[in-house]
Design an enzyme around this catalytic site. Structure first.
Site, PDB file in Angstrom:
ATOM      1  N   SER A 148       0.839  -1.191   0.000  1.00 31.79           N
ATOM      2  CA  SER A 148       0.000   0.000   0.000  1.00 31.79           C
ATOM      3  C   SER A 148       0.884   1.255   0.000  1.00 31.79           C
ATOM      4  O   SER A 148       1.663   1.454  -0.936  1.00 31.79           O
ATOM      5  CB  SER A 148      -0.951  -0.045   1.195  1.00 31.79           C
ATOM      6  OG  SER A 148      -2.006   0.879   1.033  1.00 31.79           O
ATOM      7  N   ASP A 243      -9.985  -3.951  -5.340  1.00 32.99           N
ATOM      8  CA  ASP A 243      -9.214  -2.939  -4.621  1.00 32.99           C
ATOM      9  C   ASP A 243      -9.184  -1.678  -5.476  1.00 32.99           C
ATOM     10  O   ASP A 243      -8.832  -1.747  -6.661  1.00 32.99           O
ATOM     11  CB  ASP A 243      -7.793  -3.461  -4.383  1.00 32.99           C
ATOM     12  CG  ASP A 243      -6.896  -2.490  -3.629  1.00 32.99           C
ATOM     13  OD1 ASP A 243      -7.357  -1.395  -3.279  1.00 32.99           O
ATOM     14  OD2 ASP A 243      -5.724  -2.838  -3.401  1.00 32.99           O
ATOM     15  N   HIS A 273      -7.876  -5.378  -0.753  1.00 37.69           N
ATOM     16  CA  HIS A 273      -6.741  -4.645  -0.220  1.00 37.69           C
ATOM     17  C   HIS A 273      -6.457  -5.142   1.202  1.00 37.69           C
ATOM     18  O   HIS A 273      -7.355  -5.226   2.036  1.00 37.69           O
ATOM     19  CB  HIS A 273      -7.065  -3.152  -0.186  1.00 37.69           C
ATOM     20  CG  HIS A 273      -5.906  -2.283   0.123  1.00 37.69           C
ATOM     21  ND1 HIS A 273      -5.032  -1.838  -0.837  1.00 37.69           N
ATOM     22  CD2 HIS A 273      -5.452  -1.767   1.298  1.00 37.69           C
ATOM     23  CE1 HIS A 273      -4.108  -1.081  -0.289  1.00 37.69           C
ATOM     24  NE2 HIS A 273      -4.330  -1.039   1.014  1.00 37.69           N
TER      25      HIS A 273
END
Length: 301
Positions: A148, A243, A273
């Site tokens: 991320s 995501d 995610h």
């Protein structure tokens, strides 16, 4: 993905960074995988030009000197996360690759917008390359791995290392990375309501990190905005099907391939995610984590 979604129920409505961080701690604690006894850790402070950066070093018990190293950069929208919340990911990488892992507790927004987190991450990378012998690792065999927001920082560090003539990086692995794409790509529409991450949340986190988009076109803040991606190390990009950030990874992988960089793109079907934390929740989670670690082992050999 059911355990991941169940844990998110623990996250109460939150407005302030402090409330969001308290939620993140509850969430990550709920899905943490206990560290096994054969993974040893050492917390220390790394001096860098901008800041004294806390890190946690992970090694297998009995690991010989001269092992390769992975700089691990955690996720959390540049606002959340610390050495404890990312512990499960970091020790898992150590366990399955055989490398020493240096997890970086970089500075967070909103107190420290870009370039603080980038400077901390690149500073630790540079220190490890120059002083790796101090902790028993081979400073010439370093990979970067981030998920991320950490994926953005990993990619930025690789760009900076290329631009600044080093350190040498053996490989980079970017897991559901945020890379500064404009939020109009298909995945931002298809998965705008999550359920693990929403498009609205990602816009919020980026807006703060970029200081109101002041740095939205800076390649070290938004690697997709780099005009040239050639000359980067072998890259593994790992995204989730559902995501909002999926197409950041797709776009970056496509550009890398077109610009002559060795790249492997893997999309985790039916996953969300944050799936890296769910590696023990089922056979698919284990397979996804194994693919990531296999790439890192191969390029650190």
């Amino acid at each position: 993905m059911k355990p991941l979604l169940a844990a998110r129920v623990l996250m109460a409505p939150a407005k302030t960074p402090a409330e969001k961080r308290a939620n993140w701690t509850r969430y990550t604690n709920a899905i943490a995988i206990p560290r096994p006894a054969h993974i040893l850790t050492e917390d220390r402070i790394v001096p860098t030009p901008d800041h004294a950066v806390p890190v946690r070093i992970y090694r297998r018990d009995g690991q010989e000197a001269g092992a390769p190293a992975i700089v691990y950069l955690h996720g959390g929208g540049f606002m959340l996360g610390d050495l404890d919340s990312s512990d499960s990911n970091a020790w898992g990488l150590c366990d399955q690759t055989g490398a020493a892992v240096v997890s970086v507790d970089y500075r967070l927004t909103p107190e420290h917008p870009f370039p603080a987190a980038f400077n901390d991450s690149f500073g630790v990378l540079s220190w490890l390359a120059a002083q790796g012998g101090e902790i028993g690792v081979d400073g010439a065999r370093i990979a970067l791995c981030g998920d991320s927001a950490g994926g953005s920082l990993s990619a930025a560090c690789c760009l900076a290392a290329r631009d600044r003539g080093g350190p040498a990086i053996a490989a980079q692995a970017l897991v559901y990375p945020t890379l500064g794409a404009d939020p109009i790509l298909p995945s931002y529409i298809e998965s705008k309501d999550g359920p693990s991450l929403t498009t609205e949340s990602m816009i919020y986190y980026n807006d703060i990190y970029f200081s109101g988009w002041r740095f939205a076109a800076d390649p070290y803040a938004a690697p997709l905005k780099a005009p040239d991606l050639s000359g980067l190390p072998p890259t593994f990009i790992h995204t989730a099907e559902f995501d909002p950030l999926r197409d950041d990874g797709r776009e970056f992988a496509g550009r890398l391939a077109l610009e002559g960089v060795w790249v492997s793109y893997r999309e985790a079907r039916r996953m969300l995610h944050g799936f890296l934390r769910m590696r023990e929740a089922g056979s698919q989670g284990r397979a996804e984590f194994a693919a990531l670690c296999a790439f890192l082992r191969e390029h650190l050999a």
